[in-house]
Design an enzyme around this catalytic site. Sequence first.
Site, short mmCIF file in Angstrom:
data_model
loop_
_atom_site.label_atom_id
_atom_site.label_comp_id
_atom_site.label_asym_id
_atom_site.label_seq_id
_atom_site.Cartn_x
_atom_site.Cartn_y
_atom_site.Cartn_z
N SER A 22 23.72 58.83 12.25
CA SER A 22 23.33 58.83 13.66
C SER A 22 21.88 59.28 13.90
O SER A 22 21.19 58.68 14.74
CB SER A 22 24.30 59.69 14.48
OG SER A 22 25.55 59.04 14.52
N LYS A 71 36.89 64.95 18.29
CA LYS A 71 36.83 63.97 19.38
C LYS A 71 37.88 64.21 20.48
O LYS A 71 37.67 63.82 21.62
CB LYS A 71 36.98 62.54 18.82
CG LYS A 71 35.77 62.08 18.03
CD LYS A 71 35.89 60.63 17.63
CE LYS A 71 34.73 60.21 16.75
NZ LYS A 71 34.76 58.79 16.40
N ASN A 92 33.42 60.58 22.21
CA ASN A 92 32.43 60.67 21.13
C ASN A 92 31.01 60.87 21.67
O ASN A 92 30.08 61.00 20.90
CB ASN A 92 32.48 59.43 20.22
CG ASN A 92 31.78 58.25 20.84
OD1 ASN A 92 31.87 58.03 22.05
ND2 ASN A 92 31.08 57.49 20.03
N ASP A 107 32.75 54.36 21.08
CA ASP A 107 33.26 53.71 19.86
C ASP A 107 33.89 52.36 20.18
O ASP A 107 33.67 51.36 19.51
CB ASP A 107 34.34 54.57 19.19
CG ASP A 107 33.75 55.72 18.37
OD1 ASP A 107 32.59 55.60 17.93
OD2 ASP A 107 34.45 56.72 18.17
N ALA A 132 46.77 54.02 12.47
CA ALA A 132 47.11 54.53 13.81
C ALA A 132 46.44 55.88 14.02
O ALA A 132 46.94 56.71 14.78
CB ALA A 132 48.62 54.62 13.97
N GLY A 133 45.31 56.10 13.35
CA GLY A 133 44.57 57.35 13.52
C GLY A 133 43.66 57.26 14.74
O GLY A 133 43.82 56.37 15.58
N ALA A 135 40.55 56.30 15.23
CA ALA A 135 39.79 55.06 15.43
C ALA A 135 40.73 53.91 15.79
O ALA A 135 40.45 53.15 16.72
CB ALA A 135 38.99 54.73 14.17
N TYR A 229 32.07 51.24 6.56
CA TYR A 229 30.80 50.57 6.20
C TYR A 229 30.23 51.12 4.90
O TYR A 229 29.16 50.69 4.46
CB TYR A 229 29.77 50.69 7.33
CG TYR A 229 29.62 52.10 7.87
CD1 TYR A 229 28.82 53.02 7.23
CD2 TYR A 229 30.33 52.50 9.01
CE1 TYR A 229 28.72 54.32 7.71
CE2 TYR A 229 30.23 53.79 9.49
CZ TYR A 229 29.42 54.69 8.83
OH TYR A 229 29.33 55.97 9.30
N GLY A 250 31.97 47.83 9.13
CA GLY A 250 31.90 48.56 10.39
C GLY A 250 30.51 49.05 10.77
O GLY A 250 30.38 49.83 11.72
P1 NAP Z 1 42.11 59.42 10.94
O1 NAP Z 1 42.33 59.74 12.36
O2 NAP Z 1 42.14 60.49 9.91
O3 NAP Z 1 43.19 58.28 10.52
C1 NAP Z 1 43.33 57.86 9.20
C2 NAP Z 1 44.25 56.65 9.11
O4 NAP Z 1 44.30 56.22 7.73
C3 NAP Z 1 45.69 56.92 9.53
O5 NAP Z 1 46.24 55.75 10.08
C4 NAP Z 1 46.35 57.25 8.19
O6 NAP Z 1 47.72 57.03 8.15
C5 NAP Z 1 45.66 56.25 7.29
N1 NAP Z 1 45.70 56.63 5.89
C6 NAP Z 1 45.01 57.63 5.29
N2 NAP Z 1 45.31 57.69 3.98
C7 NAP Z 1 46.21 56.70 3.75
C8 NAP Z 1 46.89 56.25 2.59
N3 NAP Z 1 46.70 56.81 1.40
N4 NAP Z 1 47.73 55.19 2.71
C9 NAP Z 1 47.92 54.60 3.91
N5 NAP Z 1 47.31 54.98 5.05
C10 NAP Z 1 46.46 56.02 4.97
O7 NAP Z 1 40.68 58.70 10.73
P2 NAP Z 1 39.85 57.83 11.80
O8 NAP Z 1 38.91 58.70 12.52
O9 NAP Z 1 40.83 57.01 12.55
O10 NAP Z 1 38.98 56.90 10.82
C11 NAP Z 1 39.55 55.83 10.10
C12 NAP Z 1 38.47 55.03 9.40
O11 NAP Z 1 37.63 54.40 10.37
C13 NAP Z 1 37.55 55.90 8.54
O12 NAP Z 1 37.35 55.23 7.32
C14 NAP Z 1 36.26 55.99 9.32
O13 NAP Z 1 35.15 56.08 8.46
C15 NAP Z 1 36.26 54.65 10.06
N6 NAP Z 1 35.50 54.73 11.34
C16 NAP Z 1 34.40 53.94 11.48
C17 NAP Z 1 33.66 53.98 12.65
C18 NAP Z 1 32.44 53.10 12.79
O14 NAP Z 1 31.62 53.36 13.68
N7 NAP Z 1 32.31 52.06 12.01
C19 NAP Z 1 34.04 54.83 13.71
C20 NAP Z 1 35.19 55.62 13.54
C21 NAP Z 1 35.90 55.57 12.34
P3 NAP Z 1 48.76 58.21 8.56
O15 NAP Z 1 48.81 58.21 10.06
O16 NAP Z 1 50.04 57.81 7.93
O17 NAP Z 1 48.21 59.49 8.00
#
Ligand code: NAP
Length: 290
Positions: A22, A71, A92, A107, A132-133, A135, A229, A250
Amino acid sequence: MEINGKTRTCGLIGNPVEHTLSPMIHNTLAGILGQNMVYVPFLVEHGQVAEAVTGAAALHLLGLNVTVPYKSEVIASLQEIDDLAKNIGAVNTLVQTKGGYKGYNTDMEGLYRAMTGEGIRIEGEQIILLGAGGAARAVAYLCAVKGAKRVYMLNRTWDKAKAVALEVNRAVGRDVIMPMLLTEYGKIPEGKYLAIQGTSVGLAPDEEGVVIADEAFYDKIHTGFDLIYSPWETRFMKMTKAHGGRAYNGLKMLLYQGIIAYELWNDVCVSEMEAQKVYEKLKEHFNSGD
Ligand code: NAP
């Protein structure tokens, strides 16, 4: 740029913050637009988000970005919240108001700008959403609001997918999000889908990680969009391409969420040409392997 008595400060709060891109986005934009603004990362310890926001207001910081894991937690410290951010349940971007901050979620709009810029449609589409996290929840909301026909939301933990689906379906007043267990991908009806990869599987250094390794799954994808990304091309993207689909990472989502925050802080409109210059700088960073 010369920092002087009139320099306005923005920043990022999160934990960790060392690897953030950022500052590159915002300081490059300030340079291009000739604005006297700096952007710096601030590490905030767990349990100190409220103090950080109060301190930022006392220091007259123009605005803040908020990253993982704050967040949702930051919402309790806001003076105002934008409706969209409230519905998503995640903020965010904080924008200075009289005596505090108003929270936004850029986002989701950032992802939408990135997708439309690549010619990817949501309206009327059948979509597979992996994760389903935090993002993925914003993505589910975006898909529902922008008129997706149906979204199969697959997650390792079914309860989380179910909770997001209930909430989003209620907010938009139709059953568009269908929660499923990750292992149930074989039950998705035949057809061609836009697939959005929103889990953290495949994120560097786990570059060989992929949330669904079955080749047959990728026959169903006409376009794959990975929110990750780093690495530049994830295994999810490689598998999508190997089965004839288009694939995107991304980085443009990151770029546009930053640009929208910058526009909110500075009351300006960033042109596509200016956005492209920042994108080239981000790409250079990846090519240099820093
Ligand atoms: P988060 O809230 O921690 O959610 C993580 C997600 O991944 C959950 O759905 C989790 O499933 C799943 N997961 C983790 N380990 C797993 C595994 N071993 N097998 C299957 N599923 C698994 O994270 P987040 O903030 O949503 O971010 C998710 C991704 O998006 C990250 O890689 C982040 O870098 C990317 N992102 C990119 C941007 C961008 O601007 N490009 C912005 C935000 C996020 P469970 O619910 O079962 O734990």
